[in-house]
Design an enzyme around this catalytic site. Structure first.
Site, short mmCIF file in Angstrom:
data_model
loop_
_atom_site.label_atom_id
_atom_site.label_comp_id
_atom_site.label_asym_id
_atom_site.label_seq_id
_atom_site.Cartn_x
_atom_site.Cartn_y
_atom_site.Cartn_z
N SER A 136 0.84 -1.20 0.00
CA SER A 136 0.00 0.00 0.00
C SER A 136 0.89 1.26 0.00
CB SER A 136 -0.97 -0.05 1.18
OG SER A 136 -2.02 0.85 0.99
N HIS A 156 -7.18 -6.22 0.55
CA HIS A 156 -6.05 -5.34 0.93
C HIS A 156 -5.35 -5.81 2.20
CE1 HIS A 156 -4.05 -1.56 0.00
NE2 HIS A 156 -4.11 -1.18 1.26
N ASP A 190 -9.97 -5.71 -3.49
CA ASP A 190 -9.35 -4.73 -2.60
C ASP A 190 -10.22 -3.48 -2.58
OD1 ASP A 190 -7.71 -2.58 -1.69
OD2 ASP A 190 -5.90 -3.68 -2.28
#
Lengths: 277, 277
Positions: free
Chosen positions: A146, A256, A223
């Site tokens: 991320s 995620h 995600d």
């Protein structure tokens, strides 16, 4: 300079260690974690892991499930924290300030004084970590998730002589163009967007060309942040223009979370190891 | 009876799912987690994981690093919580009350009303979990850590017809004789220590004889709680008197943390799988 061990656990025949030190670059006390594989006569390479928004060095250490493969492949891992900590500038928002440095050097107050994470990760912390490795091969690579996935791309692209491989899980691949990045860059770098380009992986890819290390990216299709924050189209388009190959893998149904990282970390480590020889 | 999904993550081709339901046995809302391996035509066995003091269903789910091996071996895992939760009796001490049920049926107030974890784990929750497994083979086994390691031994020994294998990491193997166990048993069961024996694995081993499933125990030598809380001598002596074999492994340098569990979980799963066919 004192580096103090605050936690140490045996793990897969190696050592998972958490350290505390006073950072001269960040002007605050910092922690970081290190995984040392079982010692052998063969020199060990080092992989850097950069975590995402709100994380510390603990998230990947505890949930990354990487130690089995790091031990087997005899690679060390270092997990820095995601920002300066303690009595430094902060925000009430979870996506700005502590836990959300974006790994850059801030030029605006109140951030500039402490938020010099790029210098910390390229100068101060490497010197410390090298001194803690019993038998370092001199080879390094970088990966992250991320915000840290972007950090890996950005640091990797800016330091092609240093990092032999780059990989990312669900990176914020073009922060200049998405809400998380715009908010952070405005705060840390000011409103002159031309100064943002040196901290944006997509912009860097356009200028660095093919000098950089090979890149692997894993992105889950389930995600929540994908559409708004992570969209990889600009990054892949920049690579395409430069006629470069990005090993970009969309994984059906993955989200995620660290469950995705744990699932594909073996594959990422294998990719790095193949370039760290 | 409603069982609601509150989290769901793809993991190693399977599903890591967290559920919420109202427990009639415990008279409160409970959570538990389930790992479902990738579906095949072959029916899947089920392994129960019981966590230690202060834990919830999340600790093993997030830090256990078991999903790779559960997926590969096509076994489901269920992670119950460690006590009733919410508006139920509790203590200011971390080793009593919520997070510290010892998986027994309390007979003393204020605990008796809600602290019926043994009934929950042997009656209510199994019925729910069986209904959530797409293709259950009917074979079950049990493992756990610390208080949950004892829970696995205790439930396994009391239910030899149900559990095909038993294993434990750093179990409190003789709670009647150590501070954690004495404190909990006094509170939950009262001061008449003869009523404690049916909830103590070492005492149960003396009476159950060889009818129970095979047992594997992993104990780190660098475990802070080893000397005072976990000492296995009485348990192994009870096995010795009964001329039984316990697969007891001391692992040099390993501690009480989930890093130890992650390191040896593949071995524990292989042990269970060999008895779940």
């Amino acid at each position: 300079m004192t580096v103090e061990i605050i936690e140490k656990h045996q793990s897969f025949g190696g050592q998972q260690i958490k350290y505390r030190h006073d950072s001269t670059t960040l002007k605050c006390e910092m922690t970081f974690s290190l995984f040392l594989p079982p010692e052998t006569k063969t020199a060990m390479p080092l992989i850097w892991w950069l975590s995402g928004l709100t994380c510390t060095d603990d998230n990947f250490s505890q949930k990354g499930a990487f130690q089995a493969y790091a031990a087997k492949n005899r690679v060390a891992f270092v997990m820095p924290d995601t920002s300066p900590r303690g009595a430094v500038a902060d925000s009430d928002d979870w996506d700005l300030g502590q836990g959300a440095s974006f790994y850059l050097n801030a030029t605006q107050e109140p951030w500039q004084t402490n938020y010099q994470m790029y210098d910390y990760l390229t100068q101060e912390l490497p010197a410390i970590v090298y001194s803690l490795l019993p038998n370092f091969s001199g080879k390094e690579s970088i990966m992250g998730h991320s915000m840290g996935g972007h950090g890996a791309l950005m640091l990797g692209l800016k330091n092609p002589q240093r990092f032999s491989a780059i990989s990312a899980f669900a990176p914020i691949s073009n922060p200049m163009q998405v809400p998380w990045g715009k908010k952070a860059f405005t705060a840390y770098l000011g409103t002159a967007t031309k100064t943002w380009k040196e901290w944006d992986a997509t912009e860097l890819l356009k200028t660095v060309g093919t000098k950089h290390a090979p890149i692997l990216i894993t992105q889950g299709t389930n995600d929540n942040f994908y559409e708004v924050q992570l969209n990889e189209q600009a990054f892949l388009a920049a690579a395409d223009v430069a006629d470069e190959t990005i090993n970009y893998r969309k994984e059906i149904g993955y989200d995620h979370s660290y469950y995705t990282i744990a699932t594909f970390i073996e594959e990422h480590i294998a990719f790095h190891v193949s370039h760290l020889k």
